[in-house]
Design a protein around this motif. Structure first.
Motif, PDB file in Angstrom:
ATOM      1  N   SER A 179       0.888  -1.306   0.020  1.00  0.00           N
ATOM      2  CA  SER A 179       0.086  -0.195  -0.100  1.00  0.00           C
ATOM      3  C   SER A 179       0.870   1.446   0.027  1.00  0.00           C
ATOM      4  O   SER A 179       0.356   2.328  -0.804  1.00  0.00           O
ATOM      5  CB  SER A 179      -0.849   0.149   1.309  1.00  0.00           C
ATOM      6  N   ARG A 180       1.882   1.284   0.814  1.00  0.00           N
ATOM      7  CA  ARG A 180       2.881   2.291   0.883  1.00  0.00           C
ATOM      8  C   ARG A 180       3.401   2.690  -0.637  1.00  0.00           C
ATOM      9  O   ARG A 180       3.118   3.973  -0.922  1.00  0.00           O
ATOM     10  CB  ARG A 180       3.850   2.305   2.035  1.00  0.00           C
ATOM     11  N   GLU A 181       3.779   1.820  -1.000  1.00  0.00           N
ATOM     12  CA  GLU A 181       4.546   2.229  -2.445  1.00  0.00           C
ATOM     13  C   GLU A 181       3.496   2.398  -3.428  1.00  0.00           C
ATOM     14  O   GLU A 181       3.889   3.190  -4.287  1.00  0.00           O
ATOM     15  CB  GLU A 181       5.574   0.963  -2.999  1.00  0.00           C
ATOM     16  N   ARG A 182       2.587   1.767  -3.347  1.00  0.00           N
ATOM     17  CA  ARG A 182       1.450   2.189  -4.293  1.00  0.00           C
ATOM     18  C   ARG A 182       0.834   3.461  -3.974  1.00  0.00           C
ATOM     19  O   ARG A 182       0.614   3.910  -5.359  1.00  0.00           O
ATOM     20  CB  ARG A 182       0.223   1.046  -4.149  1.00  0.00           C
ATOM     21  N   GLY A 183       0.659   3.822  -3.082  1.00  0.00           N
ATOM     22  CA  GLY A 183       0.137   5.316  -2.808  1.00  0.00           C
ATOM     23  C   GLY A 183       1.296   6.263  -3.187  1.00  0.00           C
ATOM     24  O   GLY A 183       0.861   7.185  -3.965  1.00  0.00           O
ATOM     25  N   GLN A 184       2.538   5.949  -3.115  1.00  0.00           N
ATOM     26  CA  GLN A 184       3.441   6.989  -3.707  1.00  0.00           C
ATOM     27  C   GLN A 184       3.704   7.108  -5.073  1.00  0.00           C
ATOM     28  O   GLN A 184       3.664   8.105  -5.717  1.00  0.00           O
ATOM     29  CB  GLN A 184       5.034   6.664  -3.066  1.00  0.00           C
ATOM     30  N   LEU A 185       3.369   5.858  -5.687  1.00  0.00           N
ATOM     31  CA  LEU A 185       3.278   5.818  -7.294  1.00  0.00           C
ATOM     32  C   LEU A 185       2.091   6.335  -7.747  1.00  0.00           C
ATOM     33  O   LEU A 185       2.314   7.204  -8.628  1.00  0.00           O
ATOM     34  CB  LEU A 185       3.577   4.343  -7.692  1.00  0.00           C
ATOM     35  N   LEU A 186       1.002   6.252  -7.152  1.00  0.00           N
ATOM     36  CA  LEU A 186      -0.238   6.985  -7.633  1.00  0.00           C
ATOM     37  C   LEU A 186      -0.128   8.447  -7.398  1.00  0.00           C
ATOM     38  O   LEU A 186      -0.695   9.094  -8.379  1.00  0.00           O
ATOM     39  CB  LEU A 186      -1.339   6.502  -7.010  1.00  0.00           C
ATOM     40  N   ARG A 187       0.558   9.012  -6.296  1.00  0.00           N
ATOM     41  CA  ARG A 187       0.706  10.341  -6.302  1.00  0.00           C
ATOM     42  C   ARG A 187       1.635  10.836  -7.552  1.00  0.00           C
ATOM     43  O   ARG A 187       1.421  12.065  -8.018  1.00  0.00           O
ATOM     44  CB  ARG A 187       1.305  10.749  -5.025  1.00  0.00           C
ATOM     45  N   PHE A 188       2.669  10.258  -7.661  1.00  0.00           N
ATOM     46  CA  PHE A 188       3.530  10.498  -8.899  1.00  0.00           C
ATOM     47  C   PHE A 188       2.736  10.765 -10.184  1.00  0.00           C
ATOM     48  O   PHE A 188       2.806  11.358 -10.899  1.00  0.00           O
ATOM     49  CB  PHE A 188       4.757   9.685  -9.115  1.00  0.00           C
ATOM     50  N   VAL A 189       1.830   9.627 -10.270  1.00  0.00           N
ATOM     51  CA  VAL A 189       1.093   9.741 -11.713  1.00  0.00           C
ATOM     52  C   VAL A 189       0.049  10.649 -11.740  1.00  0.00           C
ATOM     53  O   VAL A 189       0.013  11.377 -12.652  1.00  0.00           O
ATOM     54  CB  VAL A 189       0.227   8.315 -11.685  1.00  0.00           C
ATOM     55  N   SER A 190      -0.339  11.299 -10.454  1.00  0.00           N
ATOM     56  CA  SER A 190      -1.468  12.322 -10.614  1.00  0.00           C
ATOM     57  C   SER A 190      -0.741  13.580 -10.722  1.00  0.00           C
ATOM     58  O   SER A 190      -1.182  14.419 -11.559  1.00  0.00           O
ATOM     59  CB  SER A 190      -2.085  12.360  -9.123  1.00  0.00           C
ATOM     60  N   ASN A 191       0.669  13.809 -10.110  1.00  0.00           N
ATOM     61  CA  ASN A 191       1.490  14.957 -10.531  1.00  0.00           C
ATOM     62  C   ASN A 191       1.851  14.980 -11.945  1.00  0.00           C
ATOM     63  O   ASN A 191       1.976  16.043 -12.611  1.00  0.00           O
ATOM     64  CB  ASN A 191       2.814  14.891  -9.739  1.00  0.00           C
ATOM     65  N   MET A 192       1.759  13.798 -12.701  1.00  0.00           N
ATOM     66  CA  MET A 192       2.290  13.787 -14.194  1.00  0.00           C
ATOM     67  C   MET A 192       1.028  14.601 -14.859  1.00  0.00           C
ATOM     68  O   MET A 192       1.553  14.905 -15.969  1.00  0.00           O
ATOM     69  CB  MET A 192       2.438  12.402 -14.588  1.00  0.00           C
ATOM     70  N   CYS A 193      -0.037  14.315 -14.404  1.00  0.00           N
ATOM     71  CA  CYS A 193      -1.024  15.287 -15.214  1.00  0.00           C
ATOM     72  C   CYS A 193      -0.945  16.710 -15.258  1.00  0.00           C
ATOM     73  O   CYS A 193      -1.484  17.296 -16.127  1.00  0.00           O
ATOM     74  CB  CYS A 193      -2.318  14.931 -14.575  1.00  0.00           C
ATOM     75  N   GLN A 194      -0.121  17.242 -14.335  1.00  0.00           N
ATOM     76  CA  GLN A 194       0.209  18.599 -14.376  1.00  0.00           C
ATOM     77  C   GLN A 194       1.529  18.866 -14.876  1.00  0.00           C
ATOM     78  O   GLN A 194       2.067  20.050 -14.762  1.00  0.00           O
ATOM     79  CB  GLN A 194       0.034  19.153 -13.029  1.00  0.00           C
TER      80      GLN A 194
END
Length: 938
Positions: free
Chosen positions: A296-311
């Motif tokens: 969960s921890r690594e998954r959350g970090q990677l999803l946050r990075f993906v969300s930042n990619m949209c910007q």
């Protein structure tokens, strides 16, 4: 022959060589990757090896009691367990970096391998599986380490508590505790969580065998002073609570291999060449595969990075970001994590959750540190928000990809919701399947409903105003899915007037793909109303919009657009009507009859005189064109299709008017029973009546009156009527019934207008099949029509069709009597013109006496003028170049379709003079200048 066999052998040898090469490449790649896998697994298992090494250096009970000076110095210089852990992780990180750099070119497919692209693809698949195995190996190793540390902390905590409660303040072993391990103070230093135990002098080898502690921990370094120094930490640092806290801190630390894998994915997500759809799809698949197996921890970090990619400022990053988010939102593991987090928040012991646990949760890692606001969006809403913001991206490709991501998510929601409903109604299915399908659909639907109004608004505006056709089309598809979801869930952001108006506009879009998407959207929205028990204003607007924007696409210049329009027409209208050819009464009175009524309501809105619908003649023309193309597509099945259509329309016409079945020669199933007799103006009954005559008019226009096929049907009108075995006298009975209903005094103007439109369609049908009506009925109906024309009781819009029906009946009577059709028509036309002349003279005399024109007189005069104009046009043909008197050559122009073609009827001079008296002296124009006035032609 020998040459052919030789070439065949060469081809076989070449294929075998190619297979051997591919096999060899795969084997080499698998061997290389297996070596890398073993190396990486060895690197992540360094900790186990170090543990064994530490255990081997741990003193045993057989060691000498007297510790030598050199050993004490070595123990003092020995590294602490924390330092050893850091060293182990450092070595693992260095090994992982070295090995991951070796497989990165294969993941990006930039390594030159044998057999070209096939070899690269095989290597990529193998390396992808390797990455998953690495993650699984790391997780398995972490579980083992966590269990080991948990046992260590538990044992250490028990020993600390026991020592604190003991009688020996100096914590030195005594003779009363020879059978137990004594706790030795760490002289001259503060105690830590890794404080170890040493066996006492009286500890036996047997007791040591039962104790796991000496094999797990190293002994502390002892100093000369027996009094421990003051420390900055309070004695509470030894408490089990702090021991547990430090254990959680150790658990929080990321494994170095997982950190490297996340970094590698960051590099892949931001690499070059992602503008190509193939590269994005490959990287996206790998990212989803890794996210599925990450903690969960690594998954959350990677999803946050993906969300930042949209910007990101780089367009390829935004493209991949929206594509990844669309895939993530469709995954089962994502919504399971979302559910677990929500359950954790709402659990009874939520207050006991430490800040450490909150910081490590999946949602908090994805959303940041703002945990105070309860209304803050969860991870799913965060991803939806990032996706939503890209609908207004400056790059059309990003906007299109964003809309398509919404389409995938919405389709997943709709499909899973339907599956969930099926699962709930079936008690035989297990709970596990329900959690995989129904729960995911419910979670998606709940989240989408929260952002529904703003999302529908954005998609509608983007579909209407975007300057790129690809964006408009993608937004229409996503918009449609969102409206379907709103209708199914009964949400407030469902179909509205703005949505229908926008879709009507898009049906006339310059882009072919956009027109087809808009037409499909309107069709699906109408199909969604099948399950509704109420007939809303939105449903009526949808039917009207479909009739006047989708159906005209059958005449589109683009063939693919015409094909799609014909498919929609067949699905919505033709198929339900054909289904009513057998046992119509039962099907209309049972459940699931909505699709039948929808078909008739759409047809009723095509009628010329349906003032409420505002239909025009283009509606009937589009319907006729659609039927013609449908006949062409039917091919050899055209006769069967025509037969079923005529039978269905015949039965619906009888049922909707409540005509006595004794008037027909066929055995109809109780048409006078049911609600059709009680209320002729009930919504569905009126729609069936109007729609039946509307499609019957178009159908008779499509069928030719001879064996020559001109409109795509390989059957004539006479053949179609006879094969369907219908009684043509029903048209006469229907006209009589419509006249009776129209003359009723207790009907509303809207119903009267609808009846007038239906009567006009009925008269047009009579003008086509009047020759097939029984002679007795033809004479009776002809006499009634002649009386209506002489009394000027017909409205203006019924006069032309009445005259055409009268011509058809005249032909039917003349065929039986042997008289000339042109002579008979000339006779009653002149009689009607004389009647018009007398009526005008009577009106002028009344005008001279009273000096004013009454409203009734104005209506009468208008009907007279209409009648004169239509009578003089009988026999006129657009192919006739000059007006000639009726001669033998004019009779040669007569055809079965135009029995009075070439007939010329000239009004009397007196009638022409009376008409001129009612005309103004000049032609009506918009200019007020007297010089621009044009005299009325004489």
């Amino acid at each position: 022959g020998n040459g052919r066999r030789s070439r065949a052998r060469m081809v076989n040898v070449s294929n075998e060589n190619e297979k051997e090469i591919i096999k060899k490449v795969v084997e080499e790649c698998e061997f290389a990757v297996a070596s890398l896998e073993r190396a990486i697994c060895a690197s992540i298992r360094i900790q186990s090896g170090q543990g064994k090494k530490s255990a081997s250096t741990t003193p045993t009970p057989s060691s000498s009691i007297v510790v030598r000076s050199s050993e004490r110095i070595a123990a003092k210089k020995a590294q602490s367990p924390q330092e050893e852990d850091l060293e182990i992780k450092k070595k693992a990180k260095e090994s992982g970096i070295f090995l991951l750099r070796g497989i990165l070119p294969m993941l990006t497919m930039k390594m030159e391998l044998p057999n070209g692209q096939v070899g690269k693809q095989a290597a990529y698949l193998t390396v992808s599986n390797l990455v998953v195995k690495i993650i699984q190996t790391v997780l398995a190793e972490k579980e083992k380490t966590a269990a080991l540390r948990s046992n260590l902390v538990r044992i250490s905590s028990r020993s600390v508590v026991k020592a604190e409660n003991g009688n020996n303040a100096s914590m030195t072993p005594t003779a009363d505790h020879n059978d137990h391990h004594s706790q030795t103070p760490k002289r001259g230093g503060r105690k830590s969580i890794s404080f170890s135990f040493t066996p006492g002098k009286a500890t036996t080898k047997q007791n040591q065998a039962h104790s796991p502690l000496p094999t797990l921990l190293q002994p502390p370094s002892l100093k000369k002073s027996i009094t421990p120094k003051r420390t900055r930490f309070s004695p509470s640092t030894r408490s089990p609570a702090n021991q547990q806290l430090k254990y959680h801190l150790l658990q929080q630390q990321q494994h170095p291999i997982l950190t490297l894998l996340i970094g590698m994915l960051h590099k892949l997500f931001t690499s070059k060449g992602l503008e190509r759809a193939e590269s994005r799809s490959r990287v996206c698949s790998l990212g989803i595969l890794c996210l599925e197996h990450f903690p969960s921890r690594e998954r959350g970090q990677l999803l946050r990075f993906v969300s930042n990619m949209c910007q990101s400022k780089v367009s390829s990053h935004r493209l991949l970001g929206v594509e990844l988010i669309g895939e993530v939102l469709c995954q089962a593991w994502f919504w399971k994590d979302e559910r677990n987090c929500q359950l954790k928040k709402t659990s009874d012991d939520a207050a006991e959750v430490s800040s450490l646990d909150l910081n490590s949760s999946f949602v908090q890692l994805a959303l940041g540190n703002d945990v105070e606001n309860d209304n803050i969006a969860t991870t799913s809403l965060l991803l939806f928000s990032s996706l939503h913001s890209r609908l207004t991206d400056k790059l059309p490709a990003v906007r299109t990809r964003t809309a398509m991501s919404f389409v995938g998510v919405l389709q997943k929601s709709n499909v899973n919701s339907v599956m969930g409903l099926e699962i709930q109604t079936s008690s035989e299915l297990n709970q596990e399947k329900e959690s995989d399908d129904a729960f995911i659909g419910k979670s998606l639907t709940t989240t989408l409903c929260k952002i529904g109004p703003s999302l529908v608004h954005s998609l509608r505006n983007r579909a209407r105003n975007d300057d790129k056709a690809t964006v408009r089309r993608a937004c229409i598809v996503a918009w449609l899915e969102m409206l379907s979801l709103a209708y199914r869930e009964d949400q407030g952001f469902g179909i509205s007037g703005l949505d229908i108006s926008a879709l009507c506009t898009l049906c006339n879009d310059p882009s072919v793909a956009t027109r087809k998407a808009a037409a499909e959207a309107l069709t699906k929205l109408i199909i969604d109303t099948y399950d509704s028990d109420e007939y809303s204003s939105q449903a009526s607007a949808l039917e009207f919009a479909w009739a006047h924007t989708v159906l005209p696409l059958v005449s589109d210049a683009e063939v693919s657009c015409v094909t799609r329009a014909i498919e929609f027409f067949s699905k919505l209208i033709i198929d339900p009507i054909v289904d009513l050819a057998q046992d119509a009464t039962r099907k209309l009175s049972t459940g699931g009859n909505s699709r039948y009524y929808v078909a008739w309501r759409i047809l009723s809105k095509l009628s010329d005189g349906d003032k409420e619908a505002g239909a025009s003649r283009s509606g009937i023309g589009s319907l006729q064109t659609a039927i013609q193309k449908l006949f062409i597509n039917a091919g050899n099945d055209c006769k069967t299709l025509t037969k079923n259509l005529l039978q269905a329309v015949y039965k619906i016409g009888i049922l909707s008017l409540g005509i006595d079945n004794h008037a027909s020669q066929h055995d109809l199933s109780s048409p006078n029973t049911g609600e059709f007799d009680e209320d002729f103006f009930e919504r569905n009954t009126a729609a069936m009546r109007t729609g039946a005559w509307c499609i019957l008019e178009a159908l008779t226009n499509c069928l030719v009156n001879s064996s020559e096929a001109r409109t795509g049907a390989n059957i004539s009108l006479k053949q179609a009527v006879r094969s369907s075995a219908i009684d043509c006298s029903f048209v006469v009975l229907s006209l009589k019934k419509l006249k009776e209903l129209g003359n009723s005094v207790d009907i509303s103007p809207a119903n009267k207008a609808t009846l007038a439109a239906t009567s006009r369609n009925c008269l047009k049908v009579i003008s086509k099949i009047g020759g097939l009506v029984p002679l007795k009925d033809a004479k009776k109906c002809s006499s009634d029509l002649m009386q209506d024309l002489k009394s000027f009781s017909l409205p203006n819009d019924l006069i032309p069709s009445t005259i055409s029906a009268l011509v058809a009946f005249t032909k039917r009577i003349c065929n039986d009597s042997g008289k000339d059709v042109i002579d008979e028509c000339d006779e009653w036309i002149n009689a009607l013109l004389d009647r018009c002349e007398c009526a005008i003279e009577s009106w002028l005399s009344s005008l001279s006496r009273h000096g004013r024109i009454e409203t009734d007189d104005e209506r009468l005069l208008t009907r007279i003028l209409f009648c004169i104009g239509e009578l003089t046009m009988v026999g006129f043909s657009s192919q006739q170049d000059t007006l000639q008197p009726r001669t033998k050559s004019a009779r040669d122009m007569v055809t079965d379709k135009e029995p009075v073609r070439g007939l010329i009827v000239r009004p009397s001079n007196r009638l022409i003079h009376l008409v001129k008296l009612m005309l103004p002296t000049t032609m009506p124009i918009t200019s007020v200048n007297e010089e621009d006035l044009t005299p009325t032609p004489s």
